[in-house]
Scaffold this motif. Structure first.
Motif, PDB file in Angstrom:
ATOM      1  N   VAL A  18      -9.784   5.427  -6.978  1.00  0.00           N
ATOM      2  CA  VAL A  18      -8.955   5.931  -8.071  1.00  0.00           C
ATOM      3  C   VAL A  18      -7.604   5.227  -8.024  1.00  0.00           C
ATOM      4  O   VAL A  18      -6.923   5.241  -6.993  1.00  0.00           O
ATOM      5  CB  VAL A  18      -8.777   7.463  -7.961  1.00  0.00           C
ATOM      6  N   ALA A  19      -7.208   4.624  -9.147  1.00  0.00           N
ATOM      7  CA  ALA A  19      -5.975   3.841  -9.184  1.00  0.00           C
ATOM      8  C   ALA A  19      -4.752   4.686  -8.871  1.00  0.00           C
ATOM      9  O   ALA A  19      -3.803   4.215  -8.234  1.00  0.00           O
ATOM     10  CB  ALA A  19      -5.825   3.177 -10.555  1.00  0.00           C
ATOM     11  N   ALA A  20      -4.740   5.937  -9.299  1.00  0.00           N
ATOM     12  CA  ALA A  20      -3.581   6.800  -9.036  1.00  0.00           C
ATOM     13  C   ALA A  20      -3.407   7.077  -7.547  1.00  0.00           C
ATOM     14  O   ALA A  20      -2.290   7.274  -7.069  1.00  0.00           O
ATOM     15  CB  ALA A  20      -3.732   8.111  -9.799  1.00  0.00           C
ATOM     16  N   GLU A  21      -4.511   7.085  -6.807  1.00  0.00           N
ATOM     17  CA  GLU A  21      -4.453   7.347  -5.371  1.00  0.00           C
ATOM     18  C   GLU A  21      -4.232   6.072  -4.563  1.00  0.00           C
ATOM     19  O   GLU A  21      -3.625   6.118  -3.493  1.00  0.00           O
ATOM     20  CB  GLU A  21      -5.754   8.011  -4.917  1.00  0.00           C
ATOM     21  N   ALA A  70     -15.177  -0.050   2.005  1.00  0.00           N
ATOM     22  CA  ALA A  70     -15.794   1.281   1.982  1.00  0.00           C
ATOM     23  C   ALA A  70     -14.771   2.403   2.115  1.00  0.00           C
ATOM     24  O   ALA A  70     -15.110   3.565   1.895  1.00  0.00           O
ATOM     25  CB  ALA A  70     -16.827   1.389   3.101  1.00  0.00           C
ATOM     26  N   GLN A  71     -13.531   2.080   2.493  1.00  0.00           N
ATOM     27  CA  GLN A  71     -12.483   3.093   2.616  1.00  0.00           C
ATOM     28  C   GLN A  71     -12.052   3.576   1.228  1.00  0.00           C
ATOM     29  O   GLN A  71     -11.987   2.799   0.277  1.00  0.00           O
ATOM     30  CB  GLN A  71     -11.273   2.510   3.343  1.00  0.00           C
ATOM     31  N   ARG A  72     -11.779   4.838   1.128  1.00  0.00           N
ATOM     32  CA  ARG A  72     -11.228   5.419  -0.092  1.00  0.00           C
ATOM     33  C   ARG A  72     -10.021   6.257   0.283  1.00  0.00           C
ATOM     34  O   ARG A  72      -9.919   6.787   1.386  1.00  0.00           O
ATOM     35  CB  ARG A  72     -12.263   6.291  -0.805  1.00  0.00           C
ATOM     36  N   LYS A  73      -9.085   6.390  -0.649  1.00  0.00           N
ATOM     37  CA  LYS A  73      -7.851   7.153  -0.448  1.00  0.00           C
ATOM     38  C   LYS A  73      -7.062   6.554   0.723  1.00  0.00           C
ATOM     39  O   LYS A  73      -6.946   5.342   0.846  1.00  0.00           O
ATOM     40  CB  LYS A  73      -8.167   8.631  -0.253  1.00  0.00           C
ATOM     41  N   ALA A  74      -6.521   7.408   1.619  1.00  0.00           N
ATOM     42  CA  ALA A  74      -5.718   6.918   2.740  1.00  0.00           C
ATOM     43  C   ALA A  74      -6.612   6.279   3.799  1.00  0.00           C
ATOM     44  O   ALA A  74      -7.807   6.573   3.896  1.00  0.00           O
ATOM     45  CB  ALA A  74      -4.910   8.065   3.346  1.00  0.00           C
ATOM     46  N   LEU A 100      -0.340  -2.777   2.770  1.00  0.00           N
ATOM     47  CA  LEU A 100      -0.583  -2.200   1.443  1.00  0.00           C
ATOM     48  C   LEU A 100      -1.188  -0.808   1.596  1.00  0.00           C
ATOM     49  O   LEU A 100      -2.392  -0.617   1.390  1.00  0.00           O
ATOM     50  CB  LEU A 100      -1.520  -3.108   0.640  1.00  0.00           C
ATOM     51  N   PRO A 101      -0.395   0.188   1.955  1.00  0.00           N
ATOM     52  CA  PRO A 101      -0.950   1.538   2.154  1.00  0.00           C
ATOM     53  C   PRO A 101      -1.345   2.183   0.830  1.00  0.00           C
ATOM     54  O   PRO A 101      -0.835   1.819  -0.237  1.00  0.00           O
ATOM     55  CB  PRO A 101       0.203   2.288   2.817  1.00  0.00           C
ATOM     56  N   ASP A 156      -4.170  11.811   1.607  1.00  0.00           N
ATOM     57  CA  ASP A 156      -5.460  12.467   1.816  1.00  0.00           C
ATOM     58  C   ASP A 156      -6.512  11.428   2.201  1.00  0.00           C
ATOM     59  O   ASP A 156      -6.505  10.299   1.699  1.00  0.00           O
ATOM     60  CB  ASP A 156      -5.907  13.188   0.543  1.00  0.00           C
ATOM     61  N   ARG A 157      -7.404  11.819   3.082  1.00  0.00           N
ATOM     62  CA  ARG A 157      -8.506  10.947   3.474  1.00  0.00           C
ATOM     63  C   ARG A 157      -9.780  11.377   2.766  1.00  0.00           C
ATOM     64  O   ARG A 157     -10.035  12.572   2.580  1.00  0.00           O
ATOM     65  CB  ARG A 157      -8.706  10.983   4.997  1.00  0.00           C
TER      66      ARG A 157
END
Length: 349
Positions: free
Chosen positions: A8-11, A51-55, A158-159, A164-165
């Motif tokens: 999600v671009a916002a996250e 494969a990582q999403r969010k934080a 680039l965090p 949230d994880r």
């Protein structure tokens, strides 16, 4: 089978930049390590980081790295121990396929997918001889260590915007999972012999594209995933040919790294906003990296791209068709009720 949802671009607005940077850094490690199989060094870090999403989740990254070290070493030991006994060897490979698919169909967990992928690669490479399978094992070790360095680095630079994880939510497949796993293990065993017959060791990362369609539980999702893999191969091949064409005009490492970064940036942005499921673009970048690495080492890029597309098309659809026929004959999912149990396995926005 659980599919990681669309970022999600916002996250995570820097997802595309991070994906391109990961690919460029992985390529930068190739001349430093001089690996026997460059496509593994190029593709594995991207697969685990993408494969990582969010934080950033260090536990998930470290778990993937450990799996990509331990599983190839265990499989290499199995291959070297059982290869002198062909019937026992084939039976053991089938049993490992069965165990991986059973885990997927009963729980939807991605750990089963790792078992299937590593078993495909190591077992097929093992048919080429002990030296070849040890080369692949060492390649996985090198690529895992590269990932362990690159993964935290790109998230430090680039965090993600959110803290949230992402938490995976696998969905059990339902039905008679033992029958479904046996069908898929048998079809994948036949596909493994086909891969051995038509693919060179340097092409083996592409074997995953053909074999992964079988991890999905229903005929509809199997054919859908087969189409997605083929689409990803075409997209990745097109990006790879563009990179190679521009690189031949100025064959210097910084130029190559910049082109890989731009290719990853474009596909990463498509993961965020593209019309296709996000995994199509993620697989496409892995295809791009494997194609470019292979072409720069030993292969003609045009022929390599064409060959991979044809092999992926043939293998993926032949396997999907065989699974669909056998699923229809056995009705192991229990009809419409079983189909409903697989809802939620597709890509989500």
């Amino acid at each position: 089978m659980y599919v990681t949802p669309r970022p999600v671009a916002a996250e995570d607005p820097h997802y595309g930049i991070r994906l391109g940077l990961t690919g460029a850094l992985a390529y930068g490690a190739i001349p430093l390590l001089n690996p026997a199989l460059p496509p593994i060094i190029a593709a594995l870090p991207v697969g685990l980081v993408a494969a990582q999403r969010k934080a950033f989740d260090p536990g998930k990254l470290i778990g993937g790295v450990i799996a990509m070290i331990v599983l190839p070493w265990l499989m290499t030991w199995v291959v070297e121990w059982l290869r002198p006994m062909p019937l026992v060897y084939v039976t053991a490979v089938w049993a490992l396929y069965f165990a991986g698919f059973l885990m997927i169909l009963r729980s939807g967990a991605q750990a089963g997918m790792l078992i299937v992928v590593v078993t495909v690669l190591i077992s097929v490479m093992g048919m080429h001889g002990t030296a070849t399978v040890e080369t692949l094992r060492d390649g996985f070790l090198q690529a895992a260590l590269v990932t362990l360095v690159i993964g935290p680095l790109v998230y430090l630079v680039l965090p993600a915007r959110t803290r949230d994880r992402h938490v995976d939510a696998p969905v059990p497949g339902g039905g008679r999972a033992v029958t479904g796993a046996a069908i898929r293990a048998t079809v994948l065993l036949a596909l493994s012999f086909w891969l051995y017959a038509v693919m060179q060791p340097s092409d083996m990362m592409m074997a995953v594209v053909a074999s992964m369609v079988l991890v999905f539980p229903t005929r509809r999702t199997v054919f859908s995933e087969a189409l997605q893999r083929i689409r990803a191969t075409v997209y990745g091949g097109a990006v790879a040919l563009g990179i190679l064409a521009l690189f031949t005009l100025s064959p210097h490492l910084p130029i190559l790294l910049g082109l890989v970064f731009l290719g990853g940036l474009w596909l990463g942005q498509r993961m965020l906003f593209g019309a296709q499921p996000s995994m199509v673009y993620q697989y496409a970048f892995s295809v791009t990296l494997a194609l470019v690495a292979g072409a720069l080492s030993t292969q003609d890029p045009g022929y390599a791209t064409f060959t991979r597309i044809v092999l992926t098309l043939t293998g993926a659809f032949a396997a999907a068709f065989a699974v669909a026929v056998l699923d229809g004959l056995t009705q192991w999912r229990g009809g419409a009720a079983g189909m409903a149990g697989a809802a939620g396995t597709g890509d989500t926005a």
